[in-house]
Motif scaffolding. Sequence first.
Motif, PDB file in Angstrom:
ATOM      1  N   PRO A 192      24.678 -11.233  35.584  1.00 47.28           N
ATOM      2  CA  PRO A 192      24.242 -10.417  36.729  1.00 47.28           C
ATOM      3  C   PRO A 192      25.350  -9.576  37.351  1.00 47.28           C
ATOM      4  N   ARG A 193      26.615  -9.894  37.113  1.00 44.56           N
ATOM      5  CA  ARG A 193      27.698  -9.216  37.834  1.00 44.56           C
ATOM      6  C   ARG A 193      28.723  -8.680  36.841  1.00 44.56           C
ATOM      7  N   HIS A 194      28.919  -7.378  36.881  1.00 44.66           N
ATOM      8  CA  HIS A 194      29.890  -6.736  35.996  1.00 44.66           C
ATOM      9  C   HIS A 194      31.024  -6.192  36.851  1.00 44.66           C
ATOM     10  N   VAL A 195      32.213  -6.675  36.606  1.00 45.89           N
ATOM     11  CA  VAL A 195      33.401  -6.262  37.340  1.00 45.89           C
ATOM     12  C   VAL A 195      34.267  -5.423  36.401  1.00 45.89           C
ATOM     13  N   VAL A 196      34.709  -4.292  36.888  1.00 47.05           N
ATOM     14  CA  VAL A 196      35.610  -3.423  36.127  1.00 47.05           C
ATOM     15  C   VAL A 196      36.954  -3.400  36.827  1.00 47.05           C
ATOM     16  N   VAL A 197      38.017  -3.632  36.068  1.00 41.88           N
ATOM     17  CA  VAL A 197      39.376  -3.631  36.601  1.00 41.88           C
ATOM     18  C   VAL A 197      40.171  -2.563  35.858  1.00 41.88           C
ATOM     19  N   VAL A 198      40.762  -1.655  36.592  1.00 41.26           N
ATOM     20  CA  VAL A 198      41.637  -0.633  36.016  1.00 41.26           C
ATOM     21  C   VAL A 198      43.076  -1.055  36.276  1.00 41.26           C
ATOM     22  N   LEU A 199      43.830  -1.287  35.216  1.00 41.98           N
ATOM     23  CA  LEU A 199      45.242  -1.633  35.352  1.00 41.98           C
ATOM     24  C   LEU A 199      46.070  -0.360  35.383  1.00 41.98           C
ATOM     25  N   VAL A 200      46.900  -0.213  36.391  1.00 43.28           N
ATOM     26  CA  VAL A 200      47.675   1.012  36.560  1.00 43.28           C
ATOM     27  C   VAL A 200      49.144   0.670  36.695  1.00 43.28           C
ATOM     28  N   ASP A 201      49.973   1.583  36.249  1.00 43.15           N
ATOM     29  CA  ASP A 201      51.413   1.454  36.446  1.00 43.15           C
ATOM     30  C   ASP A 201      51.990   2.658  37.161  1.00 43.15           C
ATOM     31  N   ASP A 202      51.133   3.645  37.433  1.00 45.30           N
ATOM     32  CA  ASP A 202      51.584   4.849  38.113  1.00 45.30           C
ATOM     33  C   ASP A 202      50.352   5.548  38.667  1.00 45.30           C
ATOM     34  N   LEU A 203      50.561   6.626  39.380  1.00 46.56           N
ATOM     35  CA  LEU A 203      49.467   7.454  39.870  1.00 46.56           C
ATOM     36  C   LEU A 203      49.623   8.832  39.243  1.00 46.56           C
ATOM     37  N   ASP A 204      48.826   9.085  38.210  1.00 45.31           N
ATOM     38  CA  ASP A 204      48.867  10.362  37.527  1.00 45.31           C
ATOM     39  C   ASP A 204      47.482  10.667  36.984  1.00 45.31           C
ATOM     40  N   LEU A 205      47.383  11.746  36.246  1.00 40.40           N
ATOM     41  CA  LEU A 205      46.083  12.188  35.767  1.00 40.40           C
ATOM     42  C   LEU A 205      45.460  11.189  34.795  1.00 40.40           C
ATOM     43  N   ALA A 206      46.287  10.503  34.012  1.00 44.20           N
ATOM     44  CA  ALA A 206      45.752   9.499  33.094  1.00 44.20           C
ATOM     45  C   ALA A 206      45.061   8.381  33.864  1.00 44.20           C
ATOM     46  N   VAL A 207      45.655   7.926  34.949  1.00 48.56           N
ATOM     47  CA  VAL A 207      45.057   6.875  35.772  1.00 48.56           C
ATOM     48  C   VAL A 207      43.791   7.390  36.442  1.00 48.56           C
ATOM     49  N   VAL A 208      43.837   8.615  36.960  1.00 51.55           N
ATOM     50  CA  VAL A 208      42.670   9.175  37.637  1.00 51.55           C
ATOM     51  C   VAL A 208      41.490   9.264  36.677  1.00 51.55           C
ATOM     52  N   ARG A 209      41.742   9.679  35.461  1.00 47.50           N
ATOM     53  CA  ARG A 209      40.652   9.781  34.485  1.00 47.50           C
ATOM     54  C   ARG A 209      40.094   8.396  34.140  1.00 47.50           C
ATOM     55  N   ALA A 210      40.969   7.408  34.047  1.00 39.27           N
ATOM     56  CA  ALA A 210      40.489   6.053  33.785  1.00 39.27           C
ATOM     57  C   ALA A 210      39.605   5.562  34.919  1.00 39.27           C
ATOM     58  N   MET A 211      39.963   5.881  36.174  1.00 41.19           N
ATOM     59  CA  MET A 211      39.127   5.476  37.306  1.00 41.19           C
ATOM     60  C   MET A 211      37.790   6.220  37.303  1.00 41.19           C
ATOM     61  N   ARG A 212      37.819   7.469  36.898  1.00 43.59           N
ATOM     62  CA  ARG A 212      36.565   8.204  36.806  1.00 43.59           C
ATOM     63  C   ARG A 212      35.650   7.575  35.758  1.00 43.59           C
ATOM     64  N   TYR A 213      36.239   7.209  34.625  1.00 40.80           N
ATOM     65  CA  TYR A 213      35.443   6.547  33.592  1.00 40.80           C
ATOM     66  C   TYR A 213      34.923   5.198  34.096  1.00 40.80           C
ATOM     67  N   ALA A 214      35.757   4.484  34.878  1.00 38.95           N
ATOM     68  CA  ALA A 214      35.318   3.195  35.422  1.00 38.95           C
ATOM     69  C   ALA A 214      34.107   3.366  36.323  1.00 38.95           C
ATOM     70  N   ARG A 215      34.082   4.416  37.126  1.00 34.03           N
ATOM     71  CA  ARG A 215      32.927   4.666  37.994  1.00 34.03           C
ATOM     72  C   ARG A 215      31.666   4.909  37.179  1.00 34.03           C
ATOM     73  N   SER A 216      31.814   5.579  36.018  1.00 36.01           N
ATOM     74  CA  SER A 216      30.627   5.881  35.214  1.00 36.01           C
ATOM     75  C   SER A 216      29.965   4.628  34.672  1.00 36.01           C
ATOM     76  N   LEU A 217      30.696   3.515  34.631  1.00 37.42           N
ATOM     77  CA  LEU A 217      30.114   2.251  34.169  1.00 37.42           C
ATOM     78  C   LEU A 217      29.237   1.600  35.226  1.00 37.42           C
TER      79      LEU A 217
END
Length: 812
Positions: free
Chosen positions: A522-547
Amino acid sequence: MPILGDPSTSEPAPGRPAGSPTPIQGEIVLPEPLGYRLKRRLLGPPLTNYQLKSERLSKTMALGVLSSDMISSSAYGTEEMLLILLPLFGMAAYTILLPMTAVVLGVLILVTLSYRQVVTIYTKAGGSYVVARENFGPRIAQIAAVALMIDYIVTVAVQASAGTAAITSALPRLTGYSLEITVGVVLVLFFGNLRGIREAGRAFAFPTYFFAASVGLVIVVGIIREALGDLPLYNPVQPGAYSIGHGSPLLAFGAIYILLKAFANGGSSLTGLEAISNGVSAFKPPEGVNARRTLVVMSVILGTLVAGVSWLAHQTHAVPYYSGSPTVISQVAEAVFGHQWWGRVLFYLVQLATMLILYTGANTPFNGFPFLTSFVAEDSFLPRQLSKRGHRLAFSNGIIVLTVLSLALLIGVGAHVEKLIAFYAIGVFTGFTMAGFGMAKHFHTHRGPHWQTKLALNFAAGAVSLLIVVIFAVVKFTEGAWLVVLVFPTLVFALMRLNRRYRAEAQALEMAPVLSPGTNLPRHVVVVLVDDLDLAVVRAMRYARSLKPAALRVVHFVIDADHARELQARWTAYPGVDLPLELIDCPDRRIPQAAVELASRITADNLSEVSILLPRRSYSALVGRLLHDRTADNIAQAISRVRRAAATIVPFDVDEIAKRLLDRAAATADDGARERVGGPTTRQVSAERARTRSLLHDQPIPTAPDASSADLDQSDLEPEELATTPIGRVRWRQRVQIEGQVRTVRVAPVSGAPALELEVFDDTGGMSVLFYGRRSIPGIEPGRRVRIRGRVGAFDGHLAVANPTYELLPSD
């Protein structure tokens, strides 16, 4: 070049309203990596699967294409027997040569009759491997597989070395470069087969007929000159030639040993007999009948050539040389044709024909070995990469393996046929043994007309072949056969272990629990692991939202406190990011282990599943290996061991963007528009923030607590003296004092309600600590020890304290 899938770079076609239907996009041209461009330049354009079609061969064409390996062995079979017989038996060796040849031809007849049954029954894919697999099972068949692989490897070395000997016999000045020439020929064959040389067509059939006709002419002219009494006779005592012994009683033990050794060397003439059975499916219908007739013709030609060369060597007293040149067959041809100009022309033609067929025979394993290894790989006894076709539809990995091993054998032993023969016949006759016994079992199981005769014939062929294997292992043991005897069972054992591994993996996949569509957690948790704040991280978070997860978390594992503080400051200050950042302490710097612990905590309730997203910046192959690590791969591998957890790597092509930026900078410099910039301008910051907001276009996840005021009473937090309570003994609504280490710090972004969430742990457990209205507290960071006083409530299903009083403690 625009980044694929980036909506911000999409523009409507001229004259077409935005949002209107558009045609289906045609072929997308992508920039090819440097490695692929080099491969295409060297090997040519790739062949498509539609071009993979089998060319059916007539009996005439198949005889030329498939028999070069076997018929070419007549060029050195007689010589291999003489170099063993002459040092012991002296001139009597030429007399013993004839019955020894007769025994070898008797074995040829027996094995040929056995393989007639093989090509008749196994018309799709023959050979001793398939015969053994069908009758003894796939495990026993690996004995045949190893035998054939060794046979193919040694065949490349032997045939190429013998072809070079034909060249040096005609051009003695090249004798000192035999190894270099042989290695060069093998590399040419390697390159040609990677380009997709096919073992079909007139180019590969011609050397077989050319050689058979040339040596046939030598035999006919030689017999005529012998009948006329003018066939020259060599003096076998020559500098560089094998020494002539003084004779020995034939019944002496040493003599019998030498006879067996000579017979083992002569058995090399039978190599290549399996080629027809491996290529039955290439014949025109009826495949079995045509293959059987071609096999008989091939054996007759080989027997005739071996018998003729042995007879003329007996008459001319041709002698082998330690250097391998001139060869016995070249001496016979020179004696038969004489020294007139036309005789020299015919002599060089014979040497040319010998060279061509031997080099063509060296090419045969480049077709047989990759196909054999692909069969074995499909049965899960070899790495599955060997079953994949390459750029030009050839089994490229098999070709590479064959080339490396054959070159290693050549460089280690030298381009000397007499030294390489020691590695030869064990593999060849082991294959004959498996085929003979396998066919005997087939007829014993399936019976049929005349099955007793066929069973006896095949059993005899298997028994004789097994006897030859034993003889060869004994008499050639000190000359190199020991290595084959050692490697053979080792390879069989390795293939068995590899298959056991593949079977265990297949069983694990079959037995793994599979959730039906109606039993999703019933519960799906998505975790984005980051080491910096850049466009690669932002795109990963955008993809995480799409889930569309039930919960979305952004986590940074703290291995450098200064970097973590800098990242936290950037995260809270950047208005385009609306997800809270969690800082989790990782004092031992084992990020994969920390990720496993995080995933395990999330899934501990047996109601949640977690997806770990790993932003990975993709670089060019060389730059990526030199300048960047593969931490994402290590984390993904570790997460795969956690139940109800999955890891997804989200790639971001940095190399392409970096090239565009460098090109843009170069163009700016050329235009004289370079500026000194101490930091980003207001316009640049605004543009970047707008860009980030467009990437993160979803609504932010609320960060306000889900607890009521009754759960988290903030009115009873006045200081008072309390005893420290272990966290594991804390109860709901209890006013407590706890001490522990901050493991996680979660910071709300600027766009959300100010909040700071901690996870504090001691030896007995952990709990949440919430500070509303604050984004940071000086001194509170992952790894810091704190003392907390307040009333216990509930937050997100766990015990928590809101807006407590706190005290920073020494780290010890």
